[in-house]
Design a protein around this motif. Structure first.
Motif, PDB file in Angstrom:
ATOM      1  N   GLY A  66     -11.728 -60.964 -31.527  1.00  0.00           N
ATOM      2  CA  GLY A  66     -10.596 -61.205 -32.413  1.00  0.00           C
ATOM      3  C   GLY A  66     -11.032 -62.046 -33.593  1.00  0.00           C
ATOM      4  O   GLY A  66     -10.507 -63.138 -33.828  1.00  0.00           O
ATOM      5  N   SER A  67     -11.989 -61.537 -34.359  1.00  0.00           N
ATOM      6  CA  SER A  67     -12.638 -62.329 -35.406  1.00  0.00           C
ATOM      7  C   SER A  67     -11.810 -62.463 -36.675  1.00  0.00           C
ATOM      8  O   SER A  67     -12.132 -63.294 -37.538  1.00  0.00           O
ATOM      9  CB  SER A  67     -13.993 -61.707 -35.749  1.00  0.00           C
ATOM     10  N   GLY A  68     -10.756 -61.658 -36.834  1.00  0.00           N
ATOM     11  CA  GLY A  68      -9.881 -61.803 -37.997  1.00  0.00           C
ATOM     12  C   GLY A  68     -10.620 -61.667 -39.310  1.00  0.00           C
ATOM     13  O   GLY A  68     -11.413 -60.746 -39.525  1.00  0.00           O
ATOM     14  N   SER A  69     -10.400 -62.602 -40.214  1.00  0.00           N
ATOM     15  CA  SER A  69     -11.009 -62.566 -41.541  1.00  0.00           C
ATOM     16  C   SER A  69     -12.481 -62.935 -41.533  1.00  0.00           C
ATOM     17  O   SER A  69     -13.146 -62.845 -42.564  1.00  0.00           O
ATOM     18  CB  SER A  69     -10.257 -63.510 -42.488  1.00  0.00           C
ATOM     19  N   GLY A  70     -12.994 -63.380 -40.394  1.00  0.00           N
ATOM     20  CA  GLY A  70     -14.416 -63.681 -40.285  1.00  0.00           C
ATOM     21  C   GLY A  70     -14.802 -65.119 -40.537  1.00  0.00           C
ATOM     22  O   GLY A  70     -15.990 -65.446 -40.564  1.00  0.00           O
ATOM     23  N   THR A  72      -7.502 -55.203 -36.511  1.00  0.00           N
ATOM     24  CA  THR A  72      -6.658 -55.174 -37.702  1.00  0.00           C
ATOM     25  C   THR A  72      -7.476 -54.823 -38.943  1.00  0.00           C
ATOM     26  O   THR A  72      -8.360 -55.573 -39.354  1.00  0.00           O
ATOM     27  CB  THR A  72      -5.965 -56.541 -37.900  1.00  0.00           C
ATOM     28  N   GLU A  73      -7.163 -53.672 -39.538  1.00  0.00           N
ATOM     29  CA  GLU A  73      -7.934 -53.169 -40.667  1.00  0.00           C
ATOM     30  C   GLU A  73      -7.979 -54.143 -41.837  1.00  0.00           C
ATOM     31  O   GLU A  73      -9.022 -54.363 -42.453  1.00  0.00           O
ATOM     32  CB  GLU A  73      -7.358 -51.818 -41.142  1.00  0.00           C
ATOM     33  N   GLY A  74      -6.809 -54.730 -42.163  1.00  0.00           N
ATOM     34  CA  GLY A  74      -6.751 -55.640 -43.307  1.00  0.00           C
ATOM     35  C   GLY A  74      -7.631 -56.861 -43.144  1.00  0.00           C
ATOM     36  O   GLY A  74      -8.292 -57.299 -44.100  1.00  0.00           O
ATOM     37  N   GLN A  75      -7.663 -57.418 -41.940  1.00  0.00           N
ATOM     38  CA  GLN A  75      -8.514 -58.577 -41.683  1.00  0.00           C
ATOM     39  C   GLN A  75      -9.989 -58.206 -41.775  1.00  0.00           C
ATOM     40  O   GLN A  75     -10.804 -58.946 -42.340  1.00  0.00           O
ATOM     41  CB  GLN A  75      -8.201 -59.142 -40.294  1.00  0.00           C
ATOM     42  N   LEU A  76     -10.350 -57.063 -41.217  1.00  0.00           N
ATOM     43  CA  LEU A  76     -11.741 -56.620 -41.262  1.00  0.00           C
ATOM     44  C   LEU A  76     -12.196 -56.326 -42.685  1.00  0.00           C
ATOM     45  O   LEU A  76     -13.352 -56.560 -43.045  1.00  0.00           O
ATOM     46  CB  LEU A  76     -11.919 -55.374 -40.392  1.00  0.00           C
ATOM     47  N   LYS A 100      -7.246 -66.433 -45.186  1.00  0.00           N
ATOM     48  CA  LYS A 100      -6.735 -65.431 -44.249  1.00  0.00           C
ATOM     49  C   LYS A 100      -6.990 -65.823 -42.797  1.00  0.00           C
ATOM     50  O   LYS A 100      -6.796 -65.017 -41.889  1.00  0.00           O
ATOM     51  CB  LYS A 100      -7.403 -64.085 -44.521  1.00  0.00           C
ATOM     52  N   TYR A 101      -7.401 -67.063 -42.559  1.00  0.00           N
ATOM     53  CA  TYR A 101      -7.739 -67.503 -41.202  1.00  0.00           C
ATOM     54  C   TYR A 101      -6.484 -67.858 -40.427  1.00  0.00           C
ATOM     55  O   TYR A 101      -5.665 -68.646 -40.878  1.00  0.00           O
ATOM     56  CB  TYR A 101      -8.656 -68.725 -41.279  1.00  0.00           C
ATOM     57  N   TYR A 102      -6.335 -67.276 -39.232  1.00  0.00           N
ATOM     58  CA  TYR A 102      -5.186 -67.560 -38.372  1.00  0.00           C
ATOM     59  C   TYR A 102      -5.636 -67.919 -36.962  1.00  0.00           C
ATOM     60  O   TYR A 102      -4.979 -67.604 -35.983  1.00  0.00           O
ATOM     61  CB  TYR A 102      -4.243 -66.346 -38.303  1.00  0.00           C
TER      62      TYR A 102
END
Length: 361
Positions: free
Chosen positions: A89-93, A115-119, A68-70
């Motif tokens: 903006g940590s995205g998927s972490g 972004t809820e989905g990424q968190l 999930k990394y962008y």
């Protein structure tokens, strides 16, 4: 401009989604499902070869987090042990979990994303990575919020030593992002830059903005840069002659800069950078080598976490002493890309200290 207006009208504690933010949320939370869904290499292109110790740290991260990394570029400041770090903006972490290994159990990494989905993905694997890294308790946490409103997200001023980011370009209010970050201590980020002012069509294109090609920021000290390509005929037609690069810059909050330069000697004590430290595109410091630096760099080195890593001398060359002069500097990432293109690219496994460091093994 709209986002800044919304912020002022709502007042402290209230932050309204702009159209751009909604589009970005949808793109990263709904449109993109995996890395291969990206239409360009903006979120994939590393701006320089990845050192071996970072590759080893990345291998310990759960596959779903990596998938999930962008992110744009790879932002890994040096001298991180024991530091408190915030990823804007940590995205998927993925970067947070990689950096959590570098700051160590006594350090801490916080990721903030809207972004809820990424968190959800990032938070899902906190316990997994705590066990994988051999820590007694987590040294990573994730906060939902806007990078333009750090205090409103519950983050306190002066609570972080280092900031990293690769999503400043996604924000419609970049000035607010950087002004909030300035209230902290230090900032280091990778982002995307355009060769010229963008047309309204490009700036208003949902996919191009989501792929980080619809914005732009002013450059401070340039570290490195890499060309971005678009593998989509429809998007290529819209972009036309516009060129893009992913560029990494180093920003450090320091007192008023002295005009006096200095001679500095790198002591070689930064883990995994014992032999040399590539500070930016202009300065590379080798252990025990005397280097002449200008007043700005002297101030940055002496008023940051690097202060104990260097020996400082007045800018007077002792008799019989060999002094290294800096390269001709540039703040233009497009010029740097051309320079790097003519140079020999080193191996991606270089830059590590070997087996001495615990996270280099």
């Amino acid at each position: 401009m709209a986002c800044l207006t919304f912020y002022r009208e709502c007042g402290k504690g209230c932050f309204v989604d702009s159209v751009i933010r909604v589009d970005v949320k949808d793109y990263y939370g709904k449109t993109l499902k995996k890395t291969s869904d990206l239409k360009s290499n903006a979120c994939l292109a590393p701006s320089q070869p990845i050192p071996a110790f970072i590759l080893k740290a990345l291998k310990k991260i759960h596959p779903e987090v990596t998938a999930k990394y962008y992110g744009c570029g790879l932002v890994v400041p040096e001298c991180l042990e024991g530091c408190r770090l915030l990823d804007l903006g940590s995205g998927s972490g993925r970067d947070c979990y990689m950096l959590s290994q570098l700051v160590g159990e006594k350090g801490h990494v916080t990721g903030i994303d809207m972004t809820e989905g990424q968190l959800e993905v990032a938070r899902k694997y906190v316990d997994h990575h705590t066990q994988e890294f051999g820590y007694e308790k987590p040294n990573v946490d994730f906060v939902q919020g806007y990078i333009e409103a750090l205090e409103e997200a519950g983050l306190k001023e002066n609570s972080f030593e280092i900031f990293i980011s690769c999503v400043v370009n996604l924000s419609p209010d970049k000035r607010k992002v950087l002004s909030d970050a300035y209230c902290m201590l230090k900032l280091y980020f990778s982002d995307v830059y355009s060769s010229s002012k963008l047309s309204d069509e490009i700036k208003n294109h949902k996919v191009l903005w989501g792929e980080c090609l619809g914005g732009g920021i002013q450059p401070p000290r340039l570290v490195t840069a890499n060309v971005i390509t678009v593998d989509n005929k429809e998007l290529e037609a819209i972009l036309g002659d516009y060129k893009f690069v992913s560029a990494t810059y180093r920003l450090v909050k320091i007192p008023k800069i002295s005009n006096k330069g200095s001679l500095v000697i790198y002591n070689g004590n930064i883990t995994c950078f014992e032999e040399s430290l590539e500070f930016d595109a202009q300065y590379t410091f080798k252990m025990d080598e005397v280097v002449e630096v200008d007043g700005e760099v002297a101030s940055i080195l002496s008023h940051s976490r690097f202060a104990e890593e260097f020996t400082f001398q007045p800018p007077v060359v002792p008799a019989g002493c060999s002094v290294k002069k800096p390269k001709v500097g540039t703040v233009n990432p497009f010029e740097l890309v051309q320079q790097l293109g003519s140079a020999t690219v080193s191996s991606a496994t270089g830059g590590c200290c070997g087996a001495e460091s615990s996270f280099c093994k």
